[in-house]
Design a protein around this motif. Structure first.
Motif, short mmCIF file in Angstrom:
data_model
loop_
_atom_site.label_atom_id
_atom_site.label_comp_id
_atom_site.label_asym_id
_atom_site.label_seq_id
_atom_site.Cartn_x
_atom_site.Cartn_y
_atom_site.Cartn_z
N THR A 97 -8.71 -6.63 -3.19
CA THR A 97 -8.05 -5.42 -2.69
C THR A 97 -7.19 -4.86 -3.81
OG1 THR A 97 -8.03 -6.26 -0.43
CG2 THR A 97 -6.50 -4.48 -0.94
N THR A 141 -10.31 -2.06 -0.56
CA THR A 141 -10.89 -3.40 -0.57
C THR A 141 -12.34 -3.33 -1.01
OG1 THR A 141 -9.42 -4.16 1.19
CG2 THR A 141 -11.43 -5.43 0.83
N THR A 178 -12.48 2.42 2.75
CA THR A 178 -12.41 0.99 2.53
C THR A 178 -13.02 0.28 3.73
OG1 THR A 178 -10.93 -0.83 1.95
CG2 THR A 178 -10.06 0.80 3.49
N PRO A 179 -13.79 -0.80 3.57
CA PRO A 179 -14.08 -1.46 2.30
C PRO A 179 -15.26 -0.83 1.57
CG PRO A 179 -15.03 -2.74 4.07
CD PRO A 179 -14.30 -1.59 4.73
N GLN A 195 -4.48 1.14 -0.54
CA GLN A 195 -5.28 0.01 -1.00
C GLN A 195 -6.76 0.24 -0.71
OE1 GLN A 195 -3.62 -3.39 0.93
NE2 GLN A 195 -1.88 -3.54 -0.47
N ALA A 236 -3.64 -6.82 -4.14
CA ALA A 236 -2.80 -6.61 -2.96
C ALA A 236 -1.54 -7.47 -2.97
CB ALA A 236 -3.62 -6.90 -1.70
N ASN A 264 0.82 -1.20 0.00
CA ASN A 264 0.00 0.00 0.00
C ASN A 264 0.86 1.26 0.00
OD1 ASN A 264 -2.08 1.80 0.23
ND2 ASN A 264 -2.43 1.44 2.41
#
Length: 699
Positions: A359, A379, A312-313, A377, A339, A19
């Motif tokens: 992700t 998700t 996120t998410p 990142q 990810a 990330n």
């Protein structure tokens, strides 16, 4: 991580956050293989059973008693033991035996100290004690003798101590040698120690190598490791290591110590932008030496990028699309990845449409900026509708043009409505449980119960339609009518995997090439198959094959002829054309055939006919005229008349040799039985011809 280590190796665990690109590392662990490194010590206290053979020592001569003792007995060596414990190794009644150390790793030119405690109950003149060094744990390999003690007699432990310089870098074994001339006699050994002697002069600095080449540069946050090899060993008493660095962006910057960097390995995520060296110090003399500088320039990085939506998410219905956007820089190239750093192929822009849970993050690069930037990142989670739908495929997902593959939906509960999609787009009218796919695309089925927030969505199946091969049948020679001996050449499209020819709809055995010479009338097609198994059938071509004429030779005496044809060629002995008439009178013996051409232009050849006798002569050698062989039949004498006297070999009708005559003018068959004989005539080893002679005596 598990596995086999073949050489001494340094290990460190690096954990990277994709990330942010930030990393953290564990301490360095050094795994040593092969021989023991210094210092080495053996006190025998690991032995747990009386009289157990020491696991790290061995005796060379059969019958030698080498033991360890735990209970005090009556003699000096058993009553007295070193303060470290009650266990020790002992020779008993030794003639010329050794206790061997395990393999020990030495550096060539370094000085080492060996010591151990010993005690004996022998008398003066009975024995000798010594230490030897060798390349293997065997008496014959103990080639370097160190200090020895003759006639050791003592009632308390004494210490043996000696120094030596390793002749070269490698693995060596120590052998403690005991020689006794009178028995009974005992010698006990304990607390064996071997170590490098403390430093006493200028140390060696060695050289630096790294996971990044010197001067190549590193990206911000990338993990880098530097290792120094060839330096004076840190295990030598008084030797100290210290890494130093200075800022490459500040001309004239001074060297400063790197806190805590006191081994030969320097490993971190922030080494870029500095040059490094390692100081090797002998604390006993305060002498120090430095490695050459190792520069790690910091490379230019792409500007930071962010992702939207940042929260996120993100929850969505499977089958929908989630739009992701990264900070857009003109001229930058974007890689969208999961990810685990798996790059999603086929998209290089700052926006991305996610259709699957996972992700996600983006990486941006640009010309002239060797180091990328990463977004955080995001998700994406799928909302579970509480029921499911499955899709099954009736056959392979690769189909040929014109074919279909059946896709069947199966819901986990009743009362569901269905919608088939291709490439995430609804297929109009495709709402049943079965769909016949005939186009390339990614298919899946959505099922909805009318009440849930999201429909259930099956897995996606990619159907690929493979093209059928080109199947065109042509006639290179233009005409489809030909004589039997010529045939018609048909040619199919080239480049296919296989060909199957048919005549009047039936497969023709042994016709499987792209081109075939047709010799039978009929209507022909070819079935062409490509490497994918797709098949095409060619156009039809009708072929007419005209039969060849079959002439038959008739004979009257020496005159031969055949039926009426437009063209004739009479051939003697397979090479000479002797006439072009329908019939002619032969003058020479030989094998005759006739070749004719009919009104269709087709040619045919007759069966051969052999002419001999009847006054027919044999053609002699070039320039020698003709030979006459007579009489035929003969009562015994056969005459040969002509300018040439040939060599003659006589055989019977079975080919059995009868006689041979050089430069013959006559042949005498009088002593041979009546029957048919063959005269083979030659001149200068060149065959002229042959003549059949019938012997009929008494006629």
């Amino acid at each position: 991580k598990t596995g086999t280590v073949g050489v001494t190796t340094y290990f460190r665990c690096i954990v990277t956050c994709t990330n942010s690109g930030l990393k953290t590392t564990s301490p360095i662990v050094k795994v040593v293989t092969g021989p023991y490194e210094m210092p080495y010590f053996e006190d025998f206290e690991s032995i747990t059973r009386p009289n157990e053979f020491p696991v790290c020592m061995s005796a060379t001569a059969p019958g030698t008693l080498v033991q360890s003792y735990t209970a005090p007995l009556t003699l000096y060596n058993r009553l007295n033991h070193t303060p470290g414990g009650s266990k020790f190794a002992a020779f008993r009644y030794s003639a010329n035996d050794y206790l061997f150390s395990p393999g020990l790793k030495f550096e060539g030119g370094y000085q080492y100290i060996i010591s151990f405690w010993y005690i004996t109950d022998g008398n003066t003149g009975w024995n000798t004690l010594g230490v030897k060094l060798g390349a293997a744990p065997a008496a014959v390999s103990m080639t370097t003798a160190l200090k020895s003690i003759s006639n050791p007699t003592n009632t308390t432990y004494l210490q043996y101590r000696d120094t030596f310089i390793a002749p070269s870098t490698g693995t060596y074994y120590f052998g403690i040698n005991c020689v006794a001339t009178i028995s009974p006699w005992y010698l006990s050994i304990d607390d064996i120690g071997i170590q490098i002697r403390p430093c006493s002069g200028m140390p060696v600095a060695g050289s630096i190598s790294g996971t990044v080449a010197a001067g190549a540069g590193v990206c911000p946050g990338n993990h880098t490791t530097l290792i120094t090899t060839g330096a004076t060993a840190a295990s030598i008493g008084g030797i100290r290591y210290q890494w130093q660095r200075r800022d490459l962006s500040a001309p004239g910057a001074i060297w400063t110590n790197v806190s805590g960097a006191d081994t030969n390995v320097l490993s971190a995520d922030s080494l870029g932008g500095f040059e490094y060296r390692m100081r090797v110090l002998c604390a006993n003399t305060n002498d120090s030496n430095f490695t050459a500088a190792y520069a790690l320039p910091l490379l230019a990085a792409h500007p930071p990028i962010e992702i939207n939506p940042p929260a996120t998410p993100v929850s969505f219905c499977l089958g929908d699309t989630v739009k992701l956007n990264a900070t857009n820089y003109t001229g930058s190239i974007y890689d969208w990845m999961l990810a685990d750093s798996t790059v999603i192929p086929g998209w290089k822009f700052s926006d991305f449409a996610a259709t699957e849970p996972g992700t996600y993050m983006a990486r941006a690069t640009a010309p002239g900026l060797p180091c990328p930037s990463y977004t955080s990142q995001v998700t994406i989670n799928v909302i579970d509708p509480g029921y499911s739908v499955m899709m099954s495929v009736s056959s392979d997902t690769f189909i040929c043009e014109g074919s279909t593959v059946a896709l069947t939906a199966s819901g986990s509960k009743t009362g569901l409505s269905y919608q088939w999609t291709k490439n995430n787009m609804d297929i109009p009218g495709a709402t049943g449980t079965v769909f016949l796919a005939r186009e390339t695309g990614a298919y899946r089925i959505e099922a909805f119960d009318g009440a849930s927030l999201c429909p259930a969505v099956s897995r996606s199946v990619k159907i690929e339609v493979r093209p059928n091969p080109v199947a065109v049948l042509s006639v290179p020679g233009v005409t489809t009518t030909a004589c039997e001996d010529e045939g018609v050449l048909l040619k199919a499209s080239s480049g296919a995997y296989s060909y199957e020819w048919t005549r009047w709809g039936s497969t023709v055995v042994d016709m499987n090439d792209s081109s075939e010479l047709i010799r039978n009338s009929g209507t022909y097609r070819v079935k062409v198959r490509n490497a994918d198994g797709c098949v095409s059938m060619s156009n039809e071509i009708a072929v007419t094959i005209l039969p060849s004429p079959v002439p038959v030779i008739s004979r009257s005496g020496t005159t031969i002829g055949t039926s009426s044809y437009p063209v004739y060629y009479w051939v003697r002995n397979g090479k000479d054309t002797v006439s072009t008439a329908q019939s002619f009178a032969a003058t020479l013996a030989g094998m005759y055939r006739v070749v004719v051409r009919d009104a269709n232009g087709c040619t045919g050849t007759s069966d051969p006919i052999e002419l001999y006798g009847d006054g027919l002569s044999i053609e002699a050698a070039t320039g020698q005229g003709e030979l006459m062989i007579y009489p035929n039949p003969s009562k015994g004498i056969v005459y040969i008349k002509g300018a040439l006297a040939p060599d003659v070999t006589v055989k019977d009708v079975t080919g059995k040799f009868i006689m041979s005559v050089k430069a013959a003018r006559e042949i005498d068959l009088g002593n041979y039985p009546d029957g048919l004989y063959i005269l083979v005539l030659s001149h200068n080893d060149q065959l002229i011809g042959q003549q059949r002679i019938t012997k009929m005596s008494g006629k």
